[in-house]
Design a protein around this motif. Structure first.
Motif, PDB file in Angstrom:
ATOM      1  N   LEU A   8       1.260  13.245 -17.411  1.00 48.01           N
ATOM      2  CA  LEU A   8       1.974  12.009 -17.070  1.00 48.01           C
ATOM      3  C   LEU A   8       2.637  11.419 -18.315  1.00 48.01           C
ATOM      4  N   MET A   9       1.889  11.460 -19.431  1.00 47.69           N
ATOM      5  CA  MET A   9       2.424  10.940 -20.697  1.00 47.69           C
ATOM      6  C   MET A   9       3.481  11.900 -21.241  1.00 47.69           C
ATOM      7  N   GLU A  10       3.132  13.175 -21.196  1.00 45.95           N
ATOM      8  CA  GLU A  10       4.062  14.172 -21.752  1.00 45.95           C
ATOM      9  C   GLU A  10       5.413  14.141 -21.029  1.00 45.95           C
ATOM     10  N   GLN A  11       5.373  13.858 -19.734  1.00 47.75           N
ATOM     11  CA  GLN A  11       6.600  13.893 -18.936  1.00 47.75           C
ATOM     12  C   GLN A  11       7.132  12.490 -18.627  1.00 47.75           C
ATOM     13  N   GLN A  12       6.593  11.492 -19.311  1.00 48.16           N
ATOM     14  CA  GLN A  12       6.930  10.105 -18.943  1.00 48.16           C
ATOM     15  C   GLN A  12       8.436   9.856 -18.867  1.00 48.16           C
ATOM     16  N   LEU A  13       9.152  10.355 -19.877  1.00 50.17           N
ATOM     17  CA  LEU A  13      10.595  10.104 -19.929  1.00 50.17           C
ATOM     18  C   LEU A  13      11.306  10.768 -18.743  1.00 50.17           C
ATOM     19  N   THR A  14      10.943  12.006 -18.491  1.00 51.25           N
ATOM     20  CA  THR A  14      11.557  12.728 -17.359  1.00 51.25           C
ATOM     21  C   THR A  14      11.261  12.015 -16.050  1.00 51.25           C
ATOM     22  N   ILE A  15      10.009  11.617 -15.869  1.00 50.74           N
ATOM     23  CA  ILE A  15       9.631  10.941 -14.612  1.00 50.74           C
ATOM     24  C   ILE A  15      10.483   9.684 -14.451  1.00 50.74           C
ATOM     25  N   CYS A  36      10.002   2.504 -11.340  1.00 51.25           N
ATOM     26  CA  CYS A  36       9.606   2.962 -12.683  1.00 51.25           C
ATOM     27  C   CYS A  36       8.503   2.086 -13.284  1.00 51.25           C
ATOM     28  N   GLU A  37       8.464   0.833 -12.859  1.00 54.99           N
ATOM     29  CA  GLU A  37       7.478  -0.096 -13.434  1.00 54.99           C
ATOM     30  C   GLU A  37       6.029   0.333 -13.163  1.00 54.99           C
ATOM     31  N   PHE A  38       5.862   1.196 -12.146  1.00 55.21           N
ATOM     32  CA  PHE A  38       4.494   1.593 -11.813  1.00 55.21           C
ATOM     33  C   PHE A  38       3.960   2.681 -12.742  1.00 55.21           C
ATOM     34  N   LEU A  39       4.889   3.363 -13.408  1.00 55.33           N
ATOM     35  CA  LEU A  39       4.465   4.511 -14.212  1.00 55.33           C
ATOM     36  C   LEU A  39       3.467   4.155 -15.323  1.00 55.33           C
ATOM     37  N   PRO A  40       3.750   3.125 -16.150  1.00 60.27           N
ATOM     38  CA  PRO A  40       2.761   2.805 -17.193  1.00 60.27           C
ATOM     39  C   PRO A  40       1.392   2.451 -16.613  1.00 60.27           C
ATOM     40  N   ILE A  41       1.388   1.879 -15.421  1.00 63.69           N
ATOM     41  CA  ILE A  41       0.089   1.513 -14.810  1.00 63.69           C
ATOM     42  C   ILE A  41      -0.630   2.785 -14.350  1.00 63.69           C
ATOM     43  N   ARG A  98       0.840  -1.210   0.000  1.00 61.85           N
ATOM     44  CA  ARG A  98       0.000   0.000   0.000  1.00 61.85           C
ATOM     45  C   ARG A  98       0.874   1.258   0.000  1.00 61.85           C
ATOM     46  N   VAL A  99       1.939   1.229   0.798  1.00 60.50           N
ATOM     47  CA  VAL A  99       2.834   2.400   0.824  1.00 60.50           C
ATOM     48  C   VAL A  99       3.450   2.602  -0.561  1.00 60.50           C
ATOM     49  N   ILE A 100       3.891   1.507  -1.160  1.00 59.75           N
ATOM     50  CA  ILE A 100       4.524   1.615  -2.487  1.00 59.75           C
ATOM     51  C   ILE A 100       3.525   2.181  -3.513  1.00 59.75           C
ATOM     52  N   ALA A 101       2.298   1.655  -3.496  1.00 57.36           N
ATOM     53  CA  ALA A 101       1.283   2.130  -4.448  1.00 57.36           C
ATOM     54  C   ALA A 101       1.008   3.618  -4.227  1.00 57.36           C
ATOM     55  N   ASP A 102       0.867   3.988  -2.980  1.00 59.47           N
ATOM     56  CA  ASP A 102       0.588   5.396  -2.672  1.00 59.47           C
ATOM     57  C   ASP A 102       1.744   6.290  -3.117  1.00 59.47           C
ATOM     58  N   HIS A 103       2.948   5.933  -2.715  1.00 62.34           N
ATOM     59  CA  HIS A 103       4.084   6.801  -3.001  1.00 62.34           C
ATOM     60  C   HIS A 103       4.405   6.841  -4.498  1.00 62.34           C
ATOM     61  N   ALA A 104       4.169   5.731  -5.188  1.00 62.70           N
ATOM     62  CA  ALA A 104       4.439   5.720  -6.636  1.00 62.70           C
ATOM     63  C   ALA A 104       3.571   6.772  -7.335  1.00 62.70           C
ATOM     64  N   ARG A 105       2.317   6.898  -6.899  1.00 63.17           N
ATOM     65  CA  ARG A 105       1.448   7.930  -7.503  1.00 63.17           C
ATOM     66  C   ARG A 105       1.999   9.324  -7.222  1.00 63.17           C
ATOM     67  N   SER A 106       2.379   9.563  -5.957  1.00 61.71           N
ATOM     68  CA  SER A 106       2.910  10.886  -5.607  1.00 61.71           C
ATOM     69  C   SER A 106       4.133  11.236  -6.429  1.00 61.71           C
ATOM     70  N   LEU A 107       5.053  10.263  -6.534  1.00 58.75           N
ATOM     71  CA  LEU A 107       6.291  10.525  -7.265  1.00 58.75           C
ATOM     72  C   LEU A 107       5.985  10.924  -8.704  1.00 58.75           C
ATOM     73  N   ALA A 108       5.117  10.141  -9.353  1.00 56.81           N
ATOM     74  CA  ALA A 108       4.817  10.405 -10.764  1.00 56.81           C
ATOM     75  C   ALA A 108       4.221  11.806 -10.936  1.00 56.81           C
ATOM     76  N   PHE A 109       3.236  12.133 -10.093  1.00 56.82           N
ATOM     77  CA  PHE A 109       2.564  13.423 -10.263  1.00 56.82           C
ATOM     78  C   PHE A 109       3.454  14.601  -9.849  1.00 56.82           C
ATOM     79  N   MET A 110       4.279  14.401  -8.833  1.00 56.97           N
ATOM     80  CA  MET A 110       5.145  15.501  -8.392  1.00 56.97           C
ATOM     81  C   MET A 110       6.189  15.810  -9.461  1.00 56.97           C
ATOM     82  N   ILE A 111       6.796  14.763 -10.007  1.00 57.60           N
ATOM     83  CA  ILE A 111       7.828  15.005 -11.032  1.00 57.60           C
ATOM     84  C   ILE A 111       7.177  15.593 -12.291  1.00 57.60           C
ATOM     85  N   ALA A 112       5.979  15.107 -12.638  1.00 58.88           N
ATOM     86  CA  ALA A 112       5.272  15.655 -13.808  1.00 58.88           C
ATOM     87  C   ALA A 112       5.024  17.149 -13.635  1.00 58.88           C
TER      88      ALA A 112
END
Ligand code: SER
Length: 414
Positions: free
Chosen positions: A341-348, A324-329, A274-288
């Motif tokens: 998220l798509m536009e910044q996928q590479l940067t993320i 990184c594996e969580f990003l496509p999901i 659950r922590v991993i799922a939660d934090h993976a979302r935060s990371l993706a959106f924050m970097i985007a």
């Protein structure tokens, strides 16, 4: 009640308020244009100037599904059904336009007629002496007086921060049933267990809190509401926690798959996924939204979340970089409407990759050193780790203190 996806519920909410004449805005950035806040913590944040009357909106009412980050409760994330570091807040806003009567009756209409929640399971809370809100709930909506609870400032007054817009609020609660109760005889509306779930906060924003704590009346009477999309989705999908909704479940499933664990079979691995799922979302959106790891400000929060996620990964045997594996999901679940998220996928991917590798190295060095120290202590029948070692690990190697504690715990060292 009709089963709906999280995305369908987001759209339903936006469509409802558009039908009431609100202007639709796309979500604003997680980085607010406001020096008093590190992150956008609520839907109203981007509109602060309209509340304060410093700027005038081109339309007096609005609706958004806003990306939000809150980290004040980070230790609870994964331990409860509801805490998240990243979440979406569904909100409708009015500046000198509709007020309590419409905010309350329309919220009721949305939940009971559009979403189909059972009105007999719903309760309202109001601020102590807010007779106007009581009147609307009781006489216009028709909610019996015994289902309207009065609470004080802690529960029913919302402040944006130490200063800024604030006001009394009315919350809509939903009774999930006795099986969700903590079982205490006092369990009732307002109990912190999961039975009476707070679903929507309607704030009647009428004041601007000053540095000295005094409340200065705002030029207009305003509305600011917030309802967590994840929470609403869990009710509609009839699941016990936000993590079991379609907004989270594919992330949970992926974490379980790569770790070879089964969700629901072990409290410790459930917490980790659950922590991993939660934090993976935060990371993706924050970097985007342009945040990069650093030692201060938003970047520090980002770094901390990534390290926590990696650390929880280690606890379930994920020794290789995996974030990184969580990003496509995440993109599959939320790429519409969050095209960034798509536009910044590479940067993320690049940012996560670099930071995760760097931290993996730190972890490896620290774990080796700690393992050696633990074996030495065991040979000496010593059960206490020297504080200096914990400090050196943290200070010289950047090894998180919580991890030292956890590894020592596992080995029976204090
Ligand atoms: N600002 C209020 C909250 O965050 C309502 O949106 O709860």
């Amino acid at each position: 009640m009709q089963w709906r996806t999280g995305s369908e519920l987001r759209k339903l909410f936006l469509d409802f308020w558009i039908s009431k004449g609100s202007k639709l805005y796309p979500s604003f950035s997680l980085v607010p244009d406001d020096p008093t806040l590190l992150f956008t913590i609520a839907g109203m944040v981007p509109f602060k100037m309209y509340y304060l009357g410093i700027k005038q909106p081109d339309h007096p009412t609005a609706v958004t599904s806003q990306k939000c980050v809150r980290t004040n409760d980070i230790d609870n994330v994964g331990r409860t059904a509801r805490h998240h570091t990243f979440f979406e807040m569904l909100g409708n806003f009015a500046w000198g336009d509709y007020f309590k009567k419409e905010a309350i009756t329309w919220a009721w209409e949305f939940l009971t007629e559009w979403v189909g929640l059972d009105p007999n399971r719903m309760y309202a809370t109001i601020y102590l002496d807010d007779e106007e809100a009581f009147h609307v709930w009781n006489k216009i909506v028709g909610l019996p007086a015994e289902r309207i609870y009065r609470f004080g400032e802690d529960e029913n007054y919302w402040f944006m921060g130490n200063t800024g817009p604030c006001g009394p609020c009315s919350e809509i609660m939903y009774d999930q049933g006795p099986e969700f109760s903590c079982g205490k005889p006092t369990c009732d509306v307002g109990c912190s267990c999961d039975r009476y779930l707070e679903i929507w906060n309607l704030v009647f924003t009428q004041y601007d809190r000053q540095e000295d704590g005094s409340l200065k009346p705002l030029p207009k009477k305003n509305i600011d509401t917030g309802m967590g999309l994840e929470r609403l989705t869990s009710l509609v999908q009839n699941v016990r926690s936000d993590f079991e909704t379609d907004l989270f479940r594919p992330l949970i499933d992926h974490a379980c798959e790569i770790a070879g664990v089964e969700y629901g079979s072990d409290a410790r691995s459930d917490l980790a996924v659950r922590v991993i799922a939660d934090h993976a979302r935060s990371l993706a959106f924050m970097i985007a939204d342009g945040i990069l790891p650093s030692n201060e400000g938003q970047g520090y929060v980002l770094r901390r979340l990534l390290r926590r996620a990696v650390r929880y990964g280690r606890l379930i045997g994920l020794d290789k970089p995996f974030l990184c594996e969580f990003l496509p999901i995440i993109i599959r679940i939320m790429g519409d409407p969050y095209s960034e998220l798509m536009e910044q996928q590479l940067t993320i991917e690049q940012v996560i990759h670099l930071e995760e590798n760097k931290f993996s190295h730190t972890l490896e060095q620290g774990t080796n050193l700690l393992d050696m120290e633990i074996s030495r202590l065991k040979k000496q029948n010593n059960e206490t780790l020297d504080g200096d070692i914990a400090f050196t690990l943290y200070d010289t190697y950047g090894f998180p203190l919580e991890l030292t504690t956890e590894i020592c715990d596992e080995s029976g060292i204090l």
